[in-house]
Motif scaffolding. Structure first.
Motif, mmCIF file in Angstrom:
data_model
loop_
_atom_site.group_PDB
_atom_site.id
_atom_site.type_symbol
_atom_site.label_atom_id
_atom_site.label_comp_id
_atom_site.label_asym_id
_atom_site.label_seq_id
_atom_site.Cartn_x
_atom_site.Cartn_y
_atom_site.Cartn_z
ATOM 1 N N ILE A 54 0.870 -1.177 0.000
ATOM 2 C CA ILE A 54 0.000 0.000 0.000
ATOM 3 C C ILE A 54 0.906 1.226 0.000
ATOM 4 N N PRO A 55 0.951 2.019 -1.080
ATOM 5 C CA PRO A 55 1.921 3.113 -1.181
ATOM 6 C C PRO A 55 1.829 4.162 -0.068
ATOM 7 N N VAL A 56 0.614 4.625 0.247
ATOM 8 C CA VAL A 56 0.453 5.667 1.264
ATOM 9 C C VAL A 56 -0.483 5.195 2.379
ATOM 10 N N ASP A 57 -1.715 4.895 2.022
ATOM 11 C CA ASP A 57 -2.703 4.404 2.982
ATOM 12 C C ASP A 57 -3.866 3.831 2.176
ATOM 13 N N TYR A 58 -4.709 3.068 2.831
ATOM 14 C CA TYR A 58 -5.845 2.465 2.144
ATOM 15 C C TYR A 58 -6.724 3.549 1.506
ATOM 16 N N GLY A 63 0.770 10.220 -5.675
ATOM 17 C CA GLY A 63 1.570 10.736 -6.767
ATOM 18 C C GLY A 63 2.866 9.953 -6.842
ATOM 19 N N SER A 64 3.673 10.243 -7.853
ATOM 20 C CA SER A 64 4.931 9.512 -8.022
ATOM 21 C C SER A 64 5.909 9.785 -6.880
ATOM 22 N N GLY A 65 5.899 11.012 -6.349
ATOM 23 C CA GLY A 65 6.793 11.340 -5.243
ATOM 24 C C GLY A 65 6.518 10.494 -4.020
ATOM 25 N N PRO A 66 5.299 10.551 -3.457
ATOM 26 C CA PRO A 66 4.983 9.706 -2.302
ATOM 27 C C PRO A 66 5.156 8.219 -2.598
ATOM 28 N N GLY A 67 4.798 7.801 -3.825
ATOM 29 C CA GLY A 67 4.929 6.397 -4.178
ATOM 30 C C GLY A 67 6.364 5.916 -4.073
ATOM 31 N N HIS A 68 7.311 6.715 -4.553
ATOM 32 C CA HIS A 68 8.716 6.311 -4.492
ATOM 33 C C HIS A 68 9.302 6.475 -3.094
ATOM 34 N N LEU A 69 8.945 7.546 -2.399
ATOM 35 C CA LEU A 69 9.479 7.705 -1.043
ATOM 36 C C LEU A 69 9.113 6.506 -0.175
ATOM 37 N N GLY A 70 7.887 5.996 -0.341
ATOM 38 C CA GLY A 70 7.473 4.825 0.425
ATOM 39 C C GLY A 70 8.348 3.618 0.151
ATOM 40 N N TYR A 74 10.843 5.758 3.318
ATOM 41 C CA TYR A 74 10.492 7.013 3.989
ATOM 42 C C TYR A 74 8.971 7.122 4.048
ATOM 43 N N ASN A 75 8.447 7.433 5.215
ATOM 44 C CA ASN A 75 7.000 7.570 5.360
ATOM 45 C C ASN A 75 6.520 8.751 4.515
ATOM 46 N N PRO A 76 5.703 8.493 3.482
ATOM 47 C CA PRO A 76 5.307 9.588 2.590
ATOM 48 C C PRO A 76 4.403 10.622 3.236
ATOM 49 N N LEU A 77 3.803 10.295 4.381
ATOM 50 C CA LEU A 77 3.006 11.285 5.097
ATOM 51 C C LEU A 77 3.901 12.230 5.900
ATOM 52 N N GLU A 78 5.059 11.727 6.302
ATOM 53 C CA GLU A 78 6.009 12.542 7.062
ATOM 54 C C GLU A 78 6.835 13.426 6.131
ATOM 55 N N TYR A 79 7.183 12.885 4.953
ATOM 56 C CA TYR A 79 7.992 13.621 3.992
ATOM 57 C C TYR A 79 7.146 13.922 2.760
ATOM 58 N N GLN A 80 6.546 15.091 2.746
ATOM 59 C CA GLN A 80 5.707 15.476 1.616
ATOM 60 C C GLN A 80 6.515 16.412 0.718
ATOM 61 N N ILE A 81 6.889 15.878 -0.434
ATOM 62 C CA ILE A 81 7.813 16.563 -1.332
ATOM 63 C C ILE A 81 7.072 17.014 -2.589
ATOM 64 N N PHE A 231 4.904 23.063 -6.780
ATOM 65 C CA PHE A 231 5.752 24.111 -6.199
ATOM 66 C C PHE A 231 6.414 23.570 -4.926
ATOM 67 N N SER A 232 7.724 23.751 -4.796
ATOM 68 C CA SER A 232 8.384 23.140 -3.633
ATOM 69 C C SER A 232 9.681 23.835 -3.271
ATOM 70 N N GLN A 233 9.946 23.820 -1.966
ATOM 71 C CA GLN A 233 11.205 24.314 -1.412
ATOM 72 C C GLN A 233 12.120 23.123 -1.138
ATOM 73 N N LYS A 234 13.384 23.417 -0.918
ATOM 74 C CA LYS A 234 14.360 22.362 -0.646
ATOM 75 C C LYS A 234 14.073 21.727 0.719
ATOM 76 N N PRO A 235 13.845 20.411 0.763
ATOM 77 C CA PRO A 235 13.535 19.758 2.043
ATOM 78 C C PRO A 235 14.801 19.336 2.791
ATOM 79 N N LYS A 236 14.648 19.025 4.057
ATOM 80 C CA LYS A 236 15.752 18.499 4.865
ATOM 81 C C LYS A 236 15.447 17.031 5.139
#
Length: 405
Positions: A54-58, A63-70, A74-81, A231-236
């Protein structure tokens, strides 16, 4: 917890991501995977652990970003890019704390009764060479807006990355700007709007930029407009190696996926060509240099989004023909999955679980006959969150110590 359990060894992990892999019935109640002729995948499936992630949640469409972070752990809910940062990094742009990165789509628009209407969100998927010409034209015509420097970088087909470089660092939340892409043809572009005070200042600059872009592109037959999104800023973020103890590299054609890998500290492998064979050749060249290999194949997703189930089947079958060559590298852990499902019948990403195949000497195996959605549901891995894939890969490569006494 994982950091305390990590063990260094010489095992190698290969993760192949067939973008948008999962599907739904398209013909005779069968999915694209079920319709594909995949003798090599099916033989491997019988000797592997299968399941669904399950990429993010039931019920949540990723999107492709959360899908790959998972699947990177990396928890895609914690790291929203935002998608912009991924596109910019993937195209080699240097992103600073003072920057706003944006993903652009060249689009075809026309005026109807004084209103701007989107006729084609992707400008007919213009050739990449045409994209480069148009992006060069923009770069030469627009260098600054309201004291903010502007950079453009051409991507694949209709895709382009933009970077706004402000004179000083921006407050957090400056990237909270509504996408202008209406997601459907026949509609007006969505008005640029900041969702808070900091982002409204950025949106003001973007409105001026968009006016200039429209002027420069006015004489283009197809790519006469640009839709802005992500639109996005540089994450840490903690790097992949710091987090999992793996020296990792990425072999991907499309900039966004190179950007995703770069974001978590994977080294990007440059290579000539765009075919699956070209990617495998690049993989072989660096096989001795890394612990973890991310190999990304895009066209399964592209054909799914176009509603072209036959095209998606062809890509799956092409990958199947190359599978023996990958197995010949003898990875200690070999994982095949997708970042999300893209059923052709939906012509887009979906919330459905994604097939997983994990091959190592330490699986039960023998639970499934083929690598398909229905057969994966019979597998020993069950259905689990995507971010747990890294745990399974580390465990099967004997890189995790026992927890507790």
């Amino acid at each position: 917890m994982l950091k305390d359990l990590l063990i260094k060894n010489s095992t190698k992990i290969l993760m192949v991501v067939l973008d948008g892999l999962g599907g739904l019935p398209v013909k005779d109640t069968k999915t694209e995977l079920e319709l594909a002729n995949t003798p090599n995948l099916d033989r491997l499936a019988k000797r592997s652990a299968l399941g669904m992630h399950i990429p993010v949640d039931y019920g949540i469409t990723p999107g492709s970003g959360p899908g790959h972070l998972g699947i990177f752990g990396y928890n895609p809910l914690e790291y929203q890019i935002g998608r912009g940062i991924l596109e910019a990094l993937g195209l080699g742009l240097e992103v600073r704390d003072t920057d706003i990165a944006i993903r652009g789509n060249y689009a075809t628009v026309e005026r109807v009764d004084g209103r701007l209407i989107v006729k084609d969100r992707r400008a007919g998927r213009i050739p990449t060479e045409e994209n480069r010409r148009i992006t060069k034209k923009l770069s030469e015509a627009i260098r600054e807006v309201d004291g903010v420097r502007v950079f453009f970088a051409p991507g694949m087909e209709h895709r382009v990355a933009l970077l706004l470089r402000f004179p000083e660092a921006l407050p957090e939340g400056s990237d909270r700007i509504r996408d202008t892409d209406p997601q459907k043809e026949g509609l007006q572009p969505i008005e640029l709007e900041g969702l808070n005070e900091a982002s409204e200042k950025v949106a003001h600059v973007l409105r001026g930029l968009l006016e200039k872009i429209e002027e420069v592109l006015a004489d283009e037959p197809k790519a006469n407009y640009m839709l802005l999104r992500g639109f996005s800023q540089k994450p840490k973020m903690e790097s992949f190696e710091e987090r999992f103890g793996l020296k990792a590299c990425a072999i991907a054609v499309y900039p966004m996926y190179r950007g995703l890998a770069s974001l978590v500290g994977m080294e990007l492998i440059d290579f000539e060509g765009q075919s699956i064979q070209d990617q495998i050749t690049a993989l072989k060249d660096v096989w001795q240099d890394y612990d973890f290999f991310f190999l990304h194949i895009k066209k399964t997703d592209s054909y799914g989004e176009d509603g072209n189930y036959e095209g998606k089947i062809r890509v799956i079958e092409e990958f199947d023909k190359h599978l023996p060559e990958l197995l010949g590298l003898k990875p200690d852990v070999f994982l095949i999955t997708g970042d999300h499902s893209t059923p052709s019948v939906l012509k887009g990403h979906s919330w459905h679980p994604v097939p997983v195949l994990l091959h190592s000497p330490y699986v039960l195996g023998g639970t499934s006959e083929r690598f398909t959605e229905r057969e994966c549901l019979k597998g020993e891995l069950g259905i689990f969150p995507a971010e747990k894939l890294i745990n399974l890969m580390l465990a099967h490569s004997l890189r995790l110590a026992k927890f507790g006494a």
